[in-house]
Motif scaffolding. Structure first.
Motif, short mmCIF file in Angstrom:
data_model
loop_
_atom_site.label_atom_id
_atom_site.label_comp_id
_atom_site.label_asym_id
_atom_site.label_seq_id
_atom_site.Cartn_x
_atom_site.Cartn_y
_atom_site.Cartn_z
N ALA A 42 0.86 -1.18 0.00
CA ALA A 42 0.00 0.00 0.00
C ALA A 42 0.89 1.23 0.00
O ALA A 42 2.05 1.17 0.43
CB ALA A 42 -0.91 0.00 1.22
N LEU A 43 0.34 2.33 -0.47
CA LEU A 43 1.08 3.60 -0.52
C LEU A 43 0.43 4.61 0.41
O LEU A 43 -0.78 4.86 0.33
CB LEU A 43 1.08 4.14 -1.96
N ILE A 44 1.24 5.21 1.28
CA ILE A 44 0.80 6.28 2.17
C ILE A 44 1.51 7.55 1.73
O ILE A 44 2.73 7.67 1.89
CB ILE A 44 1.12 5.95 3.64
N GLY A 45 0.77 8.51 1.20
CA GLY A 45 1.36 9.72 0.65
C GLY A 45 1.60 9.54 -0.83
O GLY A 45 2.62 9.00 -1.25
N GLY A 50 6.38 9.44 -3.48
CA GLY A 50 5.57 8.29 -3.11
C GLY A 50 5.04 7.59 -4.35
O GLY A 50 5.12 6.36 -4.47
N TRP A 51 4.52 8.37 -5.27
CA TRP A 51 3.99 7.80 -6.52
C TRP A 51 5.11 7.23 -7.37
O TRP A 51 4.95 6.17 -7.99
CB TRP A 51 3.21 8.86 -7.28
N ALA A 52 6.25 7.91 -7.44
CA ALA A 52 7.38 7.39 -8.21
C ALA A 52 7.84 6.04 -7.66
O ALA A 52 8.15 5.11 -8.44
CB ALA A 52 8.53 8.39 -8.19
N VAL A 63 4.37 -8.16 -7.25
CA VAL A 63 3.90 -7.11 -6.33
C VAL A 63 2.56 -6.58 -6.78
O VAL A 63 2.35 -6.33 -7.97
CB VAL A 63 4.92 -5.96 -6.24
N GLU A 64 1.65 -6.42 -5.84
CA GLU A 64 0.33 -5.85 -6.14
C GLU A 64 -0.02 -4.80 -5.11
O GLU A 64 0.21 -4.99 -3.92
CB GLU A 64 -0.73 -6.95 -6.15
N CYS A 65 -0.57 -3.68 -5.56
CA CYS A 65 -1.00 -2.62 -4.67
C CYS A 65 -2.48 -2.80 -4.33
O CYS A 65 -3.32 -2.90 -5.23
CB CYS A 65 -0.77 -1.26 -5.32
N LEU A 66 -2.79 -2.81 -3.04
CA LEU A 66 -4.17 -3.00 -2.59
C LEU A 66 -4.82 -1.71 -2.10
O LEU A 66 -6.05 -1.65 -2.03
CB LEU A 66 -4.22 -4.03 -1.46
N ALA A 67 -4.01 -0.70 -1.75
CA ALA A 67 -4.62 0.48 -1.13
C ALA A 67 -3.74 1.71 -1.32
O ALA A 67 -2.51 1.61 -1.42
CB ALA A 67 -4.86 0.22 0.36
N LEU A 68 -4.41 2.86 -1.34
CA LEU A 68 -3.74 4.16 -1.37
C LEU A 68 -4.27 5.00 -0.21
O LEU A 68 -5.45 4.91 0.14
CB LEU A 68 -4.02 4.90 -2.68
N CYS A 69 -3.39 5.84 0.35
CA CYS A 69 -3.80 6.73 1.44
C CYS A 69 -3.21 8.10 1.21
O CYS A 69 -2.01 8.24 0.95
CB CYS A 69 -3.33 6.17 2.78
N ASP A 70 -4.05 9.13 1.30
CA ASP A 70 -3.59 10.51 1.21
C ASP A 70 -4.63 11.41 1.86
O ASP A 70 -5.83 11.11 1.82
CB ASP A 70 -3.37 10.92 -0.25
N VAL A 71 -4.18 12.52 2.43
CA VAL A 71 -5.10 13.44 3.11
C VAL A 71 -5.77 14.39 2.14
O VAL A 71 -6.68 15.13 2.53
CB VAL A 71 -4.36 14.25 4.19
N VAL A 109 4.35 -1.37 3.22
CA VAL A 109 3.85 -0.06 2.85
C VAL A 109 5.00 0.81 2.34
O VAL A 109 6.15 0.66 2.77
CB VAL A 109 3.15 0.66 4.03
N ILE A 110 4.66 1.69 1.42
CA ILE A 110 5.55 2.75 0.96
C ILE A 110 5.08 4.03 1.63
O ILE A 110 3.89 4.35 1.59
CB ILE A 110 5.51 2.90 -0.57
N ILE A 111 5.99 4.77 2.24
CA ILE A 111 5.65 6.02 2.91
C ILE A 111 6.29 7.18 2.15
O ILE A 111 7.51 7.30 2.10
CB ILE A 111 6.11 6.00 4.38
N GLY A 112 5.43 8.01 1.55
CA GLY A 112 5.90 9.14 0.76
C GLY A 112 5.36 10.46 1.27
O GLY A 112 5.20 11.41 0.50
#
Length: 438
Positions: A42-45, A50-52, A63-71, A109-112
């Protein structure tokens, strides 16, 4: 805002590796091995790096992405659409990273996010059993750096810091040559970033929070302030509340190559000079011009930064140089080459043609992260490496802000006999957030 600390975070002691140096415990596996199938991330930010990082890691077939998080809804929704177009699948969307971390089907998780969020999100992710790829710098304070190393070791997590040059054969080749003896004794390492951008950054008035932005969550542990677009998204890095300017943006990359080449971690002393010398009227707080001298046994490391100037040392806007008695090796992200010293019409070491970079180093770094998720080995940009580099950057900024030389005890991980500097090394959290003690 509700009580912010992750509700189940376990507190075992009130010290952060005090007197013991940074931990060196090997990473071990404590949950089901995910290597047999897809690694769910999952990606946070979701903006910028973060997107790169996500785009890079998704080039790997397992690898598979299941979720995205951003404010920010506008960022979150646009990235979700891009991801669906790329993969053909919808993903879950979150604005509160703590909800995302509750999912048992996400292994990493990736934290960006901005720098002031790195520590909490990384530590909570480690406690939740997730491996972490966190953007550089590792943290926004020295205290956070030590806490993050402790959390990664306690929960046996793989933590890769986005200092992606650590995975680059190009830099490995350059550093190996620089320290092979062919340049003679290395007396000085120079690292720099002269960035041509940032010539316009005027102050602007505060304004209402944009629609769809959870600004309280964006601020998190930072001081509560009215919304100002100069402090938001990419330009957050020029304000002390959230980051440390060019030093913690580019400095951690280039200084890191100096540390790796010379096989050192943290300095004995640090002295910084500079300020807002080029654009004193700009809105930013961090210096647009600064030189920092780091003292190590047998050599010095000099960091130089300038915003709004693109022509730096050796006619490169960024780089690292190893300066020896017989010659100098200069490397940047595009190439490395050697400049021999000359005596009596002869080169004192071999003249070397430029060696261009080969391949995509970011892709190699994210692949190394995935490989280490499977093998449970330390990654190339392990959390301890990220801590050392971030500590160097923080020491440089603290010296600049205090206007004096400061001294570092690498055995105890403390600034020596300087209460004001020691206070600046701590994490000062607001709005009810607290740095967990591991």
């Amino acid at each position: 805002m509700a009580a912010p600390s992750r509700r189940s975070f376990l507190i075992q002691s009130s010290t952060l590796l005090a007197g013991a140096g940074l931990a060196t415990i090997p990473v071990t596996q404590t949950q089901a091995e995910p290597a047999a199938g897809k690694i769910n991330i999952a990606l946070i930010g979701c903006k910028n790096m973060g997107w790169a990082n996500l785009t890079s890691i998704l080039k790997l077939p397992d690898v598979e992405c299941l979720a995205l998080c951003d404010v920010d809804d506008s960022v979150l929704n646009s990235r979700a659409a891009e991801l669906e177009k790329k993969t053909g699948k919808k993903v879950a969307l979150y604005k509160d990273f703590r909800k995302l971390l509750e999912r048992k089907d996400i292994q990493a998780v990736i934290i960006g996010t901005p720098d002031h969020w790195h520590a909490l999100q990384t530590m909570y992710a480690c406690e939740a059993g997730k491996d972490v790829y966190v953007e550089k710098p590792l943290a926004n304070s020295i205290e956070e750096c030590l806490a993050m190393v402790a959390a990664a070791r306690k929960y046996n997590r793989v933590v890769q810091v986005g200092q992606w040059q650590r995975s680059g054969p190009h830099f490995d080749e350059a550093l190996t040559y620089a320290t092979s003896g062919k340049l003679g004794k290395i007396r000085t390492v120079k690292a720099w970033a002269y960035m041509g951008y940032g010539k316009e950054f005027p102050p602007v008035p505060d304004e209402p929070v944009p629609a769809g932005v959870d600004y309280k969550m964006w601020l998190g542990p930072a001081p509560d302030r009215p919304f100002n677009k100069n402090r938001f998204h990419g330009s957050f890095r020029y304000f002390w509340d959230y980051a440390g300017g060019l030093m913690t943006d580019w400095g951690v990359h280039m200084i890191d190559m100096g540390l790796k080449g010379m096989k050192v971690s943290t300095p004995k002393s640090v002295q910084s000079l500079g300020g807002k010398l080029g654009f004193p009227e700009h809105a930013d707080e961090t210096p647009d011009t600064m030189q920092t001298v780091y003292e190590f046994d047998g050599f010095t490391l000099l960091w130089e930064q300038a915003k709004g100037i693109a022509r730096g040392p050796y006619d490169r806007d960024h780089g690292v140089a190893f300066i020896g008695n017989l010659g100098t090796m200069v490397a940047d992200r595009s190439k490395w080459e050697v400049f021999p010293e000359v005596e009596n019409g002869k080169y004192l070491t071999d003249m070397m043609p430029p060696h261009p970079v080969q391949g995509n180093t970011l892709d190699l770094h994210t692949k190394n992260f995935v490989d280490c998720i499977k093998s449970r080995q330390k990654p190339n940009g392990d959390v301890e490496i990220g801590a050392h580099t971030a500590i160097c950057a923080q020491l440089g900024n603290i010296s600049h802000r205090l206007g004096r030389k400061i001294f570092w005890d690498s055995a105890k991980n403390v600034i020596v006999n300087d209460p004001k500097a020691e206070e600046m090394a701590k994490a000062h959290y607001h709005n009810g957030w607290q740095l967990p003690k591991v």
